[in-house]
Design an enzyme around this catalytic site. Structure first.
Site, PDB file in Angstrom:
ATOM      1  N   ASN A  37       0.870  -1.174   0.000  1.00 57.50           N
ATOM      2  CA  ASN A  37       0.000   0.000   0.000  1.00 57.50           C
ATOM      3  C   ASN A  37       0.908   1.225   0.000  1.00 57.50           C
ATOM      4  OD1 ASN A  37      -1.791   2.040   0.481  1.00 57.50           O
ATOM      5  ND2 ASN A  37      -2.574   1.210   2.412  1.00 57.50           N
ATOM      6  N   ARG A  83      -2.690  -2.157  -3.253  1.00 57.25           N
ATOM      7  CA  ARG A  83      -3.873  -1.317  -3.041  1.00 57.25           C
ATOM      8  C   ARG A  83      -3.764  -0.108  -3.976  1.00 57.25           C
ATOM      9  NH1 ARG A  83      -4.814   3.561   0.952  1.00 57.25           N
ATOM     10  NH2 ARG A  83      -6.999   3.890   0.485  1.00 57.25           N
ATOM     11  N   HIS A  99     -13.085   3.315   0.034  1.00 58.67           N
ATOM     12  CA  HIS A  99     -13.208   2.274   1.082  1.00 58.67           C
ATOM     13  C   HIS A  99     -13.866   1.003   0.561  1.00 58.67           C
ATOM     14  CE1 HIS A  99     -13.206   5.745   4.227  1.00 58.67           C
ATOM     15  NE2 HIS A  99     -12.003   5.193   4.185  1.00 58.67           N
ATOM     16  N   ARG A 154     -11.237  16.255   7.697  1.00 58.99           N
ATOM     17  CA  ARG A 154     -12.028  16.712   6.545  1.00 58.99           C
ATOM     18  C   ARG A 154     -13.411  17.172   6.991  1.00 58.99           C
ATOM     19  NH1 ARG A 154     -10.757  11.409   3.757  1.00 58.99           N
ATOM     20  NH2 ARG A 154      -8.737  11.706   2.767  1.00 58.99           N
ATOM     21  N   GLU A 158      -8.705  -4.977   5.257  1.00 53.82           N
ATOM     22  CA  GLU A 158      -8.481  -4.715   3.837  1.00 53.82           C
ATOM     23  C   GLU A 158      -7.305  -5.538   3.297  1.00 53.82           C
ATOM     24  OE1 GLU A 158      -8.913  -0.612   5.247  1.00 53.82           O
ATOM     25  OE2 GLU A 158      -9.434  -0.122   3.179  1.00 53.82           O
TER      26      GLU A 158
END
Ligand code: ADP
Length: 402
Positions: A11, A90, A179, A240, A385
């Site tokens: 990743n 990923r 996601h 965010r 994941e």
């Protein structure tokens, strides 16, 4: 020693590389690594396994290639190199080109590069990581697993924005969602836990980590999700803002003199839990401060939970039926406070919280947190994941799991 029975999962971020060596089921982690500060003189790689943690400085230029070379050297030192059967990557953005994980060849790599305008920070790092891994492991199959792919089943009325058609046709302006790898894993785990077939099952899944989103899943397929063209849309997140009136851009430009880049930075990096609390982006820190009476922390958590509840109700519409609400991600798996506050708002949908079960569901424990007879159900399912990437990689590389 078994040959070719392990999967390397990578990743790559712009200045980091996370790696994991797993069995082909994705169940057992043999080695984890994290390279940080890539591209700087302080580039460093830390390995972690059953023997503990150790760090090595990365020689110049300290980039993704250097990091993958250091990982290869460590795999050789541990006698694991010959057991690696395939590499799974990923990839954040696959645009409309990728609706599933795929084996990487030159054409796929070019398509991942073509998605760079949609993910200008992430996709260049993934491309660098894929190139480095192909150089280090030239004989191994490489697989790309996309965060966006799961959401390619969204109906057009869910993924289109109400802006001039040309923006979609010429520039790909639409909702993509993120996601997706987590949602795919958690949807399957939830069905298993509930003893239900995915067919007919209506789920709303809330992935609440530093980045946070919600997804409606029906018959195992994504129907809608809260993140959009970028991960900025939707829920309140660590730093965010999530949803905001887009007219904030001209308003702030006129009233503060901030330019587009400054406003974008503020909305992505200085807002959310951090901006509202004035204290931290970290839910744990805010919960502790809120308990001590910190008003900013209390407000930040309240806004987070309310926005979450509002979105869950909206996603029930997208799912068409709501059998279960599923919490996952660092906050979803651990914060009984956020879960309780969200479910308090959601009583209108019929949820009845089991407080003891809610308190018990943390630190990797999965389970139902609503009271006997509550419909819909709410549950906690830890995400994984890396396991999903390892499984896809093994399947597409035709590696038989032991
Ligand atoms: P990322 O999106 O970076 O993978 P994680 O899924 O690890 O993030 O989630 C990080 C968030 O989970 C942080 O806000 C952290 O405070 C929160 N978290 C982790 N453990 C707890 C806990 N015990 N209670 C409340 N929040 C927690």
């Amino acid at each position: 020693m078994a040959l070719h029975d392990l999967i390397l999962v990578l990743n790559c971020g712009s200045s980091s590389l996370k790696g994991a060596v797993l069995d082909a089921h994705g169940d057992t982690l043999l080695l984890g690594c994290l390279a940080e500060k890539l591209g700087t003189a302080e580039a460093l790689m830390t390995f972690k396994d059953e023997n503990g943690k150790r760090s090595v400085a990365l020689a110049a230029p300290g980039d993704h290639h250097t990091a993958v070379a250091a990982l290869l050297a460590e795999l050789q030192r541990l006698d694991l190199q010959a057991r690696i059967a395939a590499v799974g990557h990923r990839v954040v953005h696959g645009g409309e080109r990728f609706s599933a994980s795929t084996l990487i060849d030159d054409a796929v790599l070019a398509d991942i590069e073509a998605c760079i305008p949609l993910a200008p920070l992430h996709n260049p790092a993934h491309v660098a990581g894929i190139r480095a891994a192909r150089d280090a492991f030239p004989q191994l199959p490489q697989v790309a697993v996309f965060d966006t792919a799961f959401h390619q089943t969204l109906p057009e009325h869910a993924y289109r924005y109400a802006v001039p058609d040309a923006l979609y046709c010429q520039h790909g302006v639409r909702r993509y969602g993120f996601h997706g790898t987590s949602y795919r894993y958690v949807a399957a785990e939830s069905a298993r836990l509930l003893g239900r077939d995915m067919a007919g099952l209506g789920l709303v899944i809330a992935h609440l980590g530093n980045g946070a989103s919600v997804c409606a899943v029906r018959n195992g397929q994504s129907q809608d999700t809260s993140m959009g063209l970028t991960p900025l849309e939707g829920l309140v997140m660590g730093t965010r803002s999530g949803d905001i009136d887009p007219a904030i851009y001209p308003f702030l430009q006129a009233n503060t003199g901030m330019d587009l880049a400054a406003i974008n930075r503020m909305l992505n990096h200085e807002s959310g839990l951090l901006g509202l609390s004035g204290l931290s982006n970290d839910c744990r820190t805010l919960e502790a401060a809120a308990a001590e009476g910190h008003a900013g922390a209390q407000l930040a958590l309240a806004v987070f939970a309310y926005r979450l509840a509002k979105y869950i109700a909206a996603m029930a519409v997208a799912a068409g039926r709501l059998d279960a609400l599923v919490f996952t991600g660092g906050i979803g798996e651990n914060s009984e406070l956020i879960r309780a506050q969200a479910l308090q708002h959601l009583q209108v949908l019929g949820f009845v919280l089991d407080e003891a079960a809610n308190s018990a569901a943390r630190f990797g424990a999965a389970g139902i947190i609503t009271a006997e007879g509550s419909t819909p159900l709410a549950l906690v399912v830890p995400t994984n994941e890396e396991a999903m990437i390892a499984r896809d990689t093994a399947r597409l590389s035709q590696i038989q799991a032991a």
